[in-house]
Motif scaffolding. Structure first.
Motif, PDB file in Angstrom:
ATOM      1  N   UNK A  32       6.955  -2.976   2.601  1.00 18.23           N
ATOM      2  CA  UNK A  32       8.304  -3.147   2.044  1.00 18.23           C
ATOM      3  C   UNK A  32       8.732  -4.601   1.923  1.00 18.23           C
ATOM      4  N   UNK A  33       8.314  -5.454   2.893  1.00 20.14           N
ATOM      5  CA  UNK A  33       8.716  -6.864   2.897  1.00 20.14           C
ATOM      6  C   UNK A  33       7.468  -7.740   3.031  1.00 20.14           C
ATOM      7  N   UNK A  69       0.608   4.593   7.178  1.00 18.99           N
ATOM      8  CA  UNK A  69       2.032   4.534   7.505  1.00 18.99           C
ATOM      9  C   UNK A  69       2.346   5.475   8.658  1.00 18.99           C
ATOM     10  N   UNK A  70       3.422   5.216   9.408  1.00 20.50           N
ATOM     11  CA  UNK A  70       3.911   6.259  10.315  1.00 20.50           C
ATOM     12  C   UNK A  70       4.275   7.499   9.505  1.00 20.50           C
ATOM     13  N   UNK A  71       4.103   8.668  10.081  1.00 18.83           N
ATOM     14  CA  UNK A  71       4.347   9.887   9.315  1.00 18.83           C
ATOM     15  C   UNK A  71       5.735   9.929   8.669  1.00 18.83           C
ATOM     16  N   UNK A  72       6.822   9.554   9.355  1.00 23.22           N
ATOM     17  CA  UNK A  72       8.140   9.632   8.707  1.00 23.22           C
ATOM     18  C   UNK A  72       8.278   8.729   7.480  1.00 23.22           C
ATOM     19  N   UNK A  73       7.437   7.695   7.381  1.00 29.11           N
ATOM     20  CA  UNK A  73       7.527   6.770   6.251  1.00 29.11           C
ATOM     21  C   UNK A  73       6.558   7.115   5.125  1.00 29.11           C
ATOM     22  N   UNK A  74       5.747   8.156   5.299  1.00 23.79           N
ATOM     23  CA  UNK A  74       4.665   8.422   4.361  1.00 23.79           C
ATOM     24  C   UNK A  74       5.171   8.881   2.996  1.00 23.79           C
ATOM     25  N   UNK A  75       6.115   9.802   2.970  1.00 22.10           N
ATOM     26  CA  UNK A  75       6.623  10.279   1.685  1.00 22.10           C
ATOM     27  C   UNK A  75       7.247   9.136   0.898  1.00 22.10           C
ATOM     28  N   UNK A  76       8.019   8.297   1.565  1.00 24.62           N
ATOM     29  CA  UNK A  76       8.639   7.172   0.883  1.00 24.62           C
ATOM     30  C   UNK A  76       7.622   6.202   0.318  1.00 24.62           C
ATOM     31  N   UNK A  77       6.533   5.972   1.059  1.00 27.04           N
ATOM     32  CA  UNK A  77       5.485   5.068   0.580  1.00 27.04           C
ATOM     33  C   UNK A  77       4.820   5.632  -0.669  1.00 27.04           C
ATOM     34  N   UNK A  78       4.559   6.940  -0.668  1.00 26.23           N
ATOM     35  CA  UNK A  78       3.947   7.574  -1.834  1.00 26.23           C
ATOM     36  C   UNK A  78       4.870   7.474  -3.049  1.00 26.23           C
ATOM     37  N   UNK A  79       6.148   7.710  -2.832  1.00 22.86           N
ATOM     38  CA  UNK A  79       7.100   7.601  -3.934  1.00 22.86           C
ATOM     39  C   UNK A  79       7.167   6.179  -4.464  1.00 22.86           C
ATOM     40  N   UNK A 112      -2.222  16.234   5.449  1.00 20.03           N
ATOM     41  CA  UNK A 112      -2.981  15.837   4.261  1.00 20.03           C
ATOM     42  C   UNK A 112      -2.633  16.710   3.061  1.00 20.03           C
ATOM     43  N   UNK A 113      -2.456  18.003   3.291  1.00 22.55           N
ATOM     44  CA  UNK A 113      -2.069  18.890   2.197  1.00 22.55           C
ATOM     45  C   UNK A 113      -0.659  18.578   1.714  1.00 22.55           C
ATOM     46  N   UNK A 114       0.213  18.155   2.652  1.00 22.36           N
ATOM     47  CA  UNK A 114       1.550  17.733   2.247  1.00 22.36           C
ATOM     48  C   UNK A 114       1.477  16.452   1.419  1.00 22.36           C
ATOM     49  N   UNK A 115       0.603  15.527   1.821  1.00 18.37           N
ATOM     50  CA  UNK A 115       0.390  14.302   1.048  1.00 18.37           C
ATOM     51  C   UNK A 115      -0.050  14.645  -0.372  1.00 18.37           C
ATOM     52  N   UNK A 116      -0.958  15.621  -0.509  1.00 19.81           N
ATOM     53  CA  UNK A 116      -1.423  16.031  -1.835  1.00 19.81           C
ATOM     54  C   UNK A 116      -0.288  16.602  -2.677  1.00 19.81           C
TER      55      UNK A 116
END
Length: 216
Positions: A32-33, A69-79, A112-116
């Motif tokens: 992010x920074x 990434x830490x799991x809570x930050x993973x969706x945001x990183x993918x987006x 991993x399936x959620x990441x997909x």
């Protein structure tokens, strides 16, 4: 030589990026920074073949995208990475509860399936979630290599992920399709439990012993 985008520059991402750069790969950290002191110090200590930028910049430049990434930050990183359809994504995360007491997902699905699901159309693989970052920096144990299992559905690109593990010293084993992440994430939780709860500490790893075939 591959161009590797590592999303996250903490213990796992920093260690993997350092190891791949040491083995000749180009590493681009997406954070992010990018200009913050910690990231700049990491770049300085690694040296050549490494840089940092935004998540979108790094993702656009990589042949392989590594989620560290830490799991809570993973969706945001993918987006933030943008459209990942057709891209190779290596998921190193474990969907840990906030207190590290267990997994928030498991057995009937996996992180991993959620990441997909989040990274629509990406070629997602699970790897590097089964041991500590210190082992990723040195997987050698008394003449043996620590084992890392890799799973994913795209057979054409799986050798690339297996090679990334072998390049930094692991014995890389193809564990099957992405659904096997339902086994590999609890397996990673076992390492965490043994290290942090049962007092084994961080300096151990799982290895794969094979019985030698007897001469006929």
């Amino acid at each position: 030589m591959m161009k590797i985008c590592v999303l996250g520059a903490g213990n796992v991402g920093g260690t993997l990026g350092r190891a791949w750069a040491r083995n000749g790969h180009d590493v681009f950290f997406g954070v992010p920074l990018p200009g913050d002191a910690g990231t700049q110090e990491l770049l300085r200590t690694i040296g050549s073949k490494v840089r940092a930028g935004t998540v979108a910049e790094a993702a656009a430049a990589g042949d392989v995208i590594v989620l560290a990434t830490p799991w809570p930050a993973t969706k945001g990183a993918i987006q933030a990475a943008g459209n990942l359809a057709g891209r190779v994504v290596v998921d190193c995360t474990n969907p840990l509860k906030e207190d590290f007491s267990g997994l928030a997902l498991g057995h009937t699905t996996s992180g991993a399936e959620q990441v997909a699901e989040w990274a629509k159309g990406a070629k997602v693989f699970k790897a590097f979630n089964q041991t500590g970052f210190n082992i990723m920096g040195n997987p050698a144990f008394n003449g043996q290599r620590a084992v890392i299992f890799v799973c994913g559905d795209d057979d054409a690109h799986k050798p690339t992920v297996l090679k990334l593990a072998a390049d930094i010293g692991f014995e890389a084993i193809d564990a099957g399709s992405l659904v096997i992440a339902r086994l590999l994430e609890p397996y990673g939780m076992l390492w965490i439990h043994l290290a942090l709860v049962r007092g084994l500490g961080r300096d151990f790893a799982f290895v794969l012993h094979r019985r030698e075939k007897e001469a006929s």
